[in-house]
Design an enzyme around this catalytic site. Structure first.
Site, PDB file in Angstrom:
ATOM      1  N   CYS A  34       0.820  -1.217   0.000  1.00  0.00           N
ATOM      2  CA  CYS A  34       0.000   0.000   0.000  1.00  0.00           C
ATOM      3  C   CYS A  34       0.852   1.265   0.000  1.00  0.00           C
ATOM      4  O   CYS A  34       0.323   2.377  -0.042  1.00  0.00           O
ATOM      5  CB  CYS A  34      -0.969  -0.003   1.181  1.00  0.00           C
ATOM      6  SG  CYS A  34      -2.424  -1.038   0.890  1.00  0.00           S
ATOM      7  N   GLU A 125     -11.641  -3.677   2.748  1.00  0.00           N
ATOM      8  CA  GLU A 125     -10.640  -3.195   1.793  1.00  0.00           C
ATOM      9  C   GLU A 125     -10.277  -4.315   0.814  1.00  0.00           C
ATOM     10  O   GLU A 125      -9.968  -4.076  -0.351  1.00  0.00           O
ATOM     11  CB  GLU A 125      -9.394  -2.698   2.522  1.00  0.00           C
ATOM     12  CG  GLU A 125      -8.433  -1.968   1.605  1.00  0.00           C
ATOM     13  CD  GLU A 125      -7.306  -1.314   2.375  1.00  0.00           C
ATOM     14  OE1 GLU A 125      -7.349  -0.079   2.532  1.00  0.00           O
ATOM     15  OE2 GLU A 125      -6.401  -2.024   2.831  1.00  0.00           O
TER      16      GLU A 125
HETATM   17 NI    NI Z   1      -3.838  -0.325  -0.356  1.00  0.00          NI
END
Ligand code: NI
Length: 135
Positions: A34, A125
């Site tokens: 990320c 997510e």
């Molecule tokens: Ni991410």
């Protein structure tokens, strides 16, 4: 009698997790994939739940048409297909982690839902990683 009613929603968005005050090595170590400097996307799945008394006249805890529209206008229309870091002012300085996005969503919806009712936001997510915020 209290019942929890829920509505599912969905948006795609890009983000990057990093701290300006950390070096590249530490950012990579903590935020992993990320941290990609060129951003990357997630298919976010959202479950918004409202908990409260059933209205005697309607039989509803909350009119799902109203909840559906609220999520569309306040969340999907704002976040879908956006770069969260760049396009959403709240994440200019705050990392758009699932945790922080869930709190952002909860705060926006809370303003429009009867205070006699409890509000819960669950944000996926990935299919396996999700967070829950209840205020
Ligand atoms: Ni991410």
């Amino acid at each position: 009698m209290k019942v929890k009613v829920s509505r599912k929603a969905h948006f795609n968005a890009a983000h990057r997790l990093y701290r300006k005050d950390w070096d590249e090595e530490k950012n990579k170590a903590v935020f992993g994939r990320c941290n990609n400097p060129n951003y990357h996307g997630h298919n976010y799945e959202l479950v918004v739940s409202v908990y409260g008394e059933i209205d005697e006249e309607t039989g509803f805890v909350m009119d799902m048409k109203v909840l559906k529209n609220l999520i569309k206008v306040e969340i999907e229309d704002i976040l879908d297909h956006k770069n969260l870091n760049i396009e959403i002012p709240e994440f200019a300085e705050l990392n758009p982690t699932a945790e922080n996005i869930a709190v952002y969503i909860w705060r926006k919806l809370r303003l429009h839902i009867d205070m006699k009712k409890d509000l819960e936001v669950v944000l996926y997510e990935t299919p396996r990683n999700y967070v829950t915020f209840c205020g």
